[in-house]
Design an enzyme around this catalytic site. Sequence first.
Site, PDB file in Angstrom:
ATOM      1  N   SER A  53      11.566 -47.571  -6.370  1.00 39.53           N
ATOM      2  CA  SER A  53      12.546 -47.158  -7.376  1.00 39.53           C
ATOM      3  C   SER A  53      12.350 -48.014  -8.612  1.00 39.53           C
ATOM      4  CB  SER A  53      13.963 -47.362  -6.835  1.00 39.53           C
ATOM      5  OG  SER A  53      14.893 -47.279  -7.887  1.00 39.53           O
ATOM      6  N   ASP A 102      17.586 -41.306  -2.687  1.00 40.30           N
ATOM      7  CA  ASP A 102      17.909 -40.235  -3.623  1.00 40.30           C
ATOM      8  C   ASP A 102      19.410 -40.022  -3.520  1.00 40.30           C
ATOM      9  OD1 ASP A 102      16.641 -38.475  -5.561  1.00 40.30           O
ATOM     10  OD2 ASP A 102      17.530 -36.868  -4.371  1.00 40.30           O
TER      11      ASP A 102
END
Length: 204
Positions: free
Chosen positions: A7, A72
């Site tokens: 990320s 997510d």
Amino acid sequence: MQVLLASNNAKKLRELQAIVDHAGIQGVEVLALSDVPAYEEPVEDGRTFSDNALIKARAGAKHTGLVTVADDSGIAVEELNGMPGVLSARWSGSHGNDQANNELLLGQMAHVPAIRRGAAFISVCALVTPDGTEHVVEGRWPGRLLTAPQGEHGFGYDPLFVPAEEDAAGTKRSAAELSPEEKNAISHRGRALAQLVPIIQSLV
Ligand code: IMP
């Protein structure tokens, strides 16, 4: 053992490190994408949070050979049949425009009465090992949508969301009025990442 968090979000990285530290796991170093040789990041074109988390985690494990975690997340509004959902980051059309996303959602919900303003933040985290073992966990953070933004902290839809805990306590603060520590302790992402702790522990 090194664990890659696939990320670019520095807040997520800090959250995972804090959770690993808090759980007392010895010998785990959390790496960011900036700590590993660059690779082409995959398109997040899945239909579900789980699909997208796995797309990101598989790519990280494949390109780096490291145990890789990816998340997510988004907000699911009951009145909108669970949308924005996976489209949360680009609800207004352009990716990551928090203000436009919030204005659109508030407009869509403008005439919806308080009783039907239930929503939940959802985070799905995938952990993929280089040998192809996959784990998927989900954290939910229920609450309700406000009719106008409230609070300056956080990001995304935080100013529109009052967690159920705040209603139960009568304090009625939005997620954007919580300190980072308060939010991490109860948030969807904190709840999802906490479920990964025993899995990470078993790999060390
Ligand atoms: P991503 O998983 O980082 O791509 O985030 C998806 C989108 O969901 C973000 O752009 C935000 O709009 C929303 N979102 C995810 N988690 C949160 C949160 O903790 N607070 C507010 N918005 C969030």
